[in-house]
Design a protein around this motif. Sequence first.
Motif, PDB file in Angstrom:
ATOM      1  N   PRO A  17       0.790  -1.222   0.000  1.00 22.01           N
ATOM      2  CA  PRO A  17       0.000   0.000   0.000  1.00 22.01           C
ATOM      3  C   PRO A  17       0.830   1.285   0.000  1.00 22.01           C
ATOM      4  O   PRO A  17       0.349   2.337  -0.408  1.00 22.01           O
ATOM      5  CB  PRO A  17      -0.829  -0.114   1.280  1.00 22.01           C
ATOM      6  CG  PRO A  17      -0.917  -1.582   1.531  1.00 22.01           C
ATOM      7  CD  PRO A  17       0.387  -2.148   1.038  1.00 22.01           C
ATOM      8  N   ASP A  18       2.087   1.229   0.445  1.00 19.88           N
ATOM      9  CA  ASP A  18       2.924   2.420   0.424  1.00 19.88           C
ATOM     10  C   ASP A  18       3.234   2.867  -1.005  1.00 19.88           C
ATOM     11  O   ASP A  18       3.649   3.999  -1.215  1.00 19.88           O
ATOM     12  CB  ASP A  18       4.241   2.164   1.168  1.00 19.88           C
ATOM     13  CG  ASP A  18       4.003   1.960   2.656  1.00 19.88           C
ATOM     14  OD1 ASP A  18       2.983   2.466   3.171  1.00 19.88           O
ATOM     15  OD2 ASP A  18       4.824   1.296   3.296  1.00 19.88           O
ATOM     16  N   GLU A  19       3.038   2.001  -1.991  1.00 23.31           N
ATOM     17  CA  GLU A  19       3.330   2.330  -3.386  1.00 23.31           C
ATOM     18  C   GLU A  19       2.144   2.974  -4.100  1.00 23.31           C
ATOM     19  O   GLU A  19       2.237   3.317  -5.259  1.00 23.31           O
ATOM     20  CB  GLU A  19       3.766   1.076  -4.139  1.00 23.31           C
ATOM     21  CG  GLU A  19       5.076   0.506  -3.631  1.00 23.31           C
ATOM     22  CD  GLU A  19       5.451  -0.774  -4.348  1.00 23.31           C
ATOM     23  OE1 GLU A  19       4.798  -1.130  -5.338  1.00 23.31           O
ATOM     24  OE2 GLU A  19       6.402  -1.416  -3.896  1.00 23.31           O
ATOM     25  N   LEU A  20       1.024   3.143  -3.427  1.00 23.77           N
ATOM     26  CA  LEU A  20      -0.141   3.740  -4.048  1.00 23.77           C
ATOM     27  C   LEU A  20       0.096   5.233  -4.258  1.00 23.77           C
ATOM     28  O   LEU A  20       0.650   5.916  -3.407  1.00 23.77           O
ATOM     29  CB  LEU A  20      -1.390   3.509  -3.192  1.00 23.77           C
ATOM     30  CG  LEU A  20      -1.758   2.047  -2.939  1.00 23.77           C
ATOM     31  CD1 LEU A  20      -3.023   1.956  -2.092  1.00 23.77           C
ATOM     32  CD2 LEU A  20      -1.915   1.264  -4.223  1.00 23.77           C
ATOM     33  N   ARG A  21      -0.317   5.717  -5.420  1.00 29.26           N
ATOM     34  CA  ARG A  21      -0.143   7.113  -5.813  1.00 29.26           C
ATOM     35  C   ARG A  21      -1.497   7.684  -6.224  1.00 29.26           C
ATOM     36  O   ARG A  21      -2.430   6.949  -6.520  1.00 29.26           O
ATOM     37  CB  ARG A  21       0.808   7.215  -7.019  1.00 29.26           C
ATOM     38  CG  ARG A  21       2.132   6.532  -6.852  1.00 29.26           C
ATOM     39  CD  ARG A  21       3.125   7.449  -6.151  1.00 29.26           C
ATOM     40  NE  ARG A  21       4.455   6.873  -6.111  1.00 29.26           N
ATOM     41  CZ  ARG A  21       4.963   6.233  -5.055  1.00 29.26           C
ATOM     42  NH1 ARG A  21       4.249   6.060  -3.979  1.00 29.26           N
ATOM     43  NH2 ARG A  21       6.185   5.750  -5.083  1.00 29.26           N
ATOM     44  N   GLY A  41      -4.043   4.876  -5.774  1.00 31.05           N
ATOM     45  CA  GLY A  41      -3.943   3.544  -6.359  1.00 31.05           C
ATOM     46  C   GLY A  41      -2.652   3.303  -7.096  1.00 31.05           C
ATOM     47  O   GLY A  41      -1.762   4.145  -7.145  1.00 31.05           O
ATOM     48  N   ASP A  42      -2.580   2.137  -7.668  1.00 32.46           N
ATOM     49  CA  ASP A  42      -1.455   1.704  -8.491  1.00 32.46           C
ATOM     50  C   ASP A  42      -2.003   1.517  -9.900  1.00 32.46           C
ATOM     51  O   ASP A  42      -2.910   0.700 -10.113  1.00 32.46           O
ATOM     52  CB  ASP A  42      -0.887   0.391  -7.939  1.00 32.46           C
ATOM     53  CG  ASP A  42       0.107  -0.229  -8.880  1.00 32.46           C
ATOM     54  OD1 ASP A  42       1.177   0.361  -9.107  1.00 32.46           O
ATOM     55  OD2 ASP A  42      -0.204  -1.316  -9.420  1.00 32.46           O
ATOM     56  N   ALA A  43      -1.483   2.271 -10.866  1.00 31.85           N
ATOM     57  CA  ALA A  43      -2.028   2.261 -12.233  1.00 31.85           C
ATOM     58  C   ALA A  43      -2.011   0.874 -12.854  1.00 31.85           C
ATOM     59  O   ALA A  43      -2.979   0.459 -13.484  1.00 31.85           O
ATOM     60  CB  ALA A  43      -1.267   3.256 -13.109  1.00 31.85           C
ATOM     61  N   ALA A  44      -0.923   0.133 -12.684  1.00 24.49           N
ATOM     62  CA  ALA A  44      -0.841  -1.203 -13.285  1.00 24.49           C
ATOM     63  C   ALA A  44      -1.884  -2.141 -12.676  1.00 24.49           C
ATOM     64  O   ALA A  44      -2.510  -2.933 -13.382  1.00 24.49           O
ATOM     65  CB  ALA A  44       0.566  -1.775 -13.119  1.00 24.49           C
ATOM     66  N   SER A  45      -2.096  -2.043 -11.377  1.00 21.60           N
ATOM     67  CA  SER A  45      -3.096  -2.888 -10.722  1.00 21.60           C
ATOM     68  C   SER A  45      -4.513  -2.525 -11.149  1.00 21.60           C
ATOM     69  O   SER A  45      -5.346  -3.407 -11.378  1.00 21.60           O
ATOM     70  CB  SER A  45      -2.980  -2.780  -9.199  1.00 21.60           C
ATOM     71  OG  SER A  45      -1.773  -3.322  -8.747  1.00 21.60           O
ATOM     72  N   VAL A  46      -4.788  -1.225 -11.256  1.00 20.25           N
ATOM     73  CA  VAL A  46      -6.120  -0.806 -11.708  1.00 20.25           C
ATOM     74  C   VAL A  46      -6.346  -1.267 -13.146  1.00 20.25           C
ATOM     75  O   VAL A  46      -7.435  -1.709 -13.506  1.00 20.25           O
ATOM     76  CB  VAL A  46      -6.318   0.716 -11.546  1.00 20.25           C
ATOM     77  CG1 VAL A  46      -7.615   1.180 -12.190  1.00 20.25           C
ATOM     78  CG2 VAL A  46      -6.302   1.095 -10.067  1.00 20.25           C
ATOM     79  N   GLN A  47      -5.302  -1.212 -13.968  1.00 17.45           N
ATOM     80  CA  GLN A  47      -5.391  -1.728 -15.344  1.00 17.45           C
ATOM     81  C   GLN A  47      -5.704  -3.230 -15.315  1.00 17.45           C
ATOM     82  O   GLN A  47      -6.561  -3.699 -16.068  1.00 17.45           O
ATOM     83  CB  GLN A  47      -4.081  -1.478 -16.089  1.00 17.45           C
ATOM     84  CG  GLN A  47      -4.046  -2.070 -17.493  1.00 17.45           C
ATOM     85  CD  GLN A  47      -4.771  -1.224 -18.508  1.00 17.45           C
ATOM     86  OE1 GLN A  47      -4.596  -0.011 -18.538  1.00 17.45           O
ATOM     87  NE2 GLN A  47      -5.574  -1.843 -19.346  1.00 17.45           N
TER      88      GLN A  47
END
Length: 166
Positions: free
Chosen positions: A5-9, A48-54
Amino acid sequence: MQGDPDELRLLDLGQLIPEAVTQRVHEAIRAGVDLGYEGSRRPLRILGDAASVQDLLDNLIDNAVRYAGRGSAVTVRLTARADGGANLSVEDNGPGVPPEVLPRLSERFFRAASNNNEEGSGLGLAIVQRIAERHHAEVIYRLGEVGGLCVEVRFPAPPGIAARSA
């Protein structure tokens, strides 16, 4: 899905989601499915994380295209909520699933009976659930308004984003 979760932007779903849907249109056409997008392209931010949302959206679209079947329509919708959060939904007008299996759709390896004999591992919606949890989002499975299935992901507002008037 990687990271913590620390990588969420801060992400702009108003830009990310329409672009991601556009990338899938040709694949949907080859499958005989009308894939569309409804929603604003104005900024709609989540943490969020763009790759994960993708990945989440790809799994939702794959599932809808695969199980709705040839000649169906799949609509991706993105809407802002009054509390500052965002709702992402993918709805199809295919055969849907029996209401009693809706609570099981996010289980790993669970596959609802299909009329079109599509094969799959039963992991797509489990992956969606895991990504949503990482983003503190809620996944809702319901029958679609025009038949089929609707999967809605409710993302919370990022810290510091004021609620919007609906």
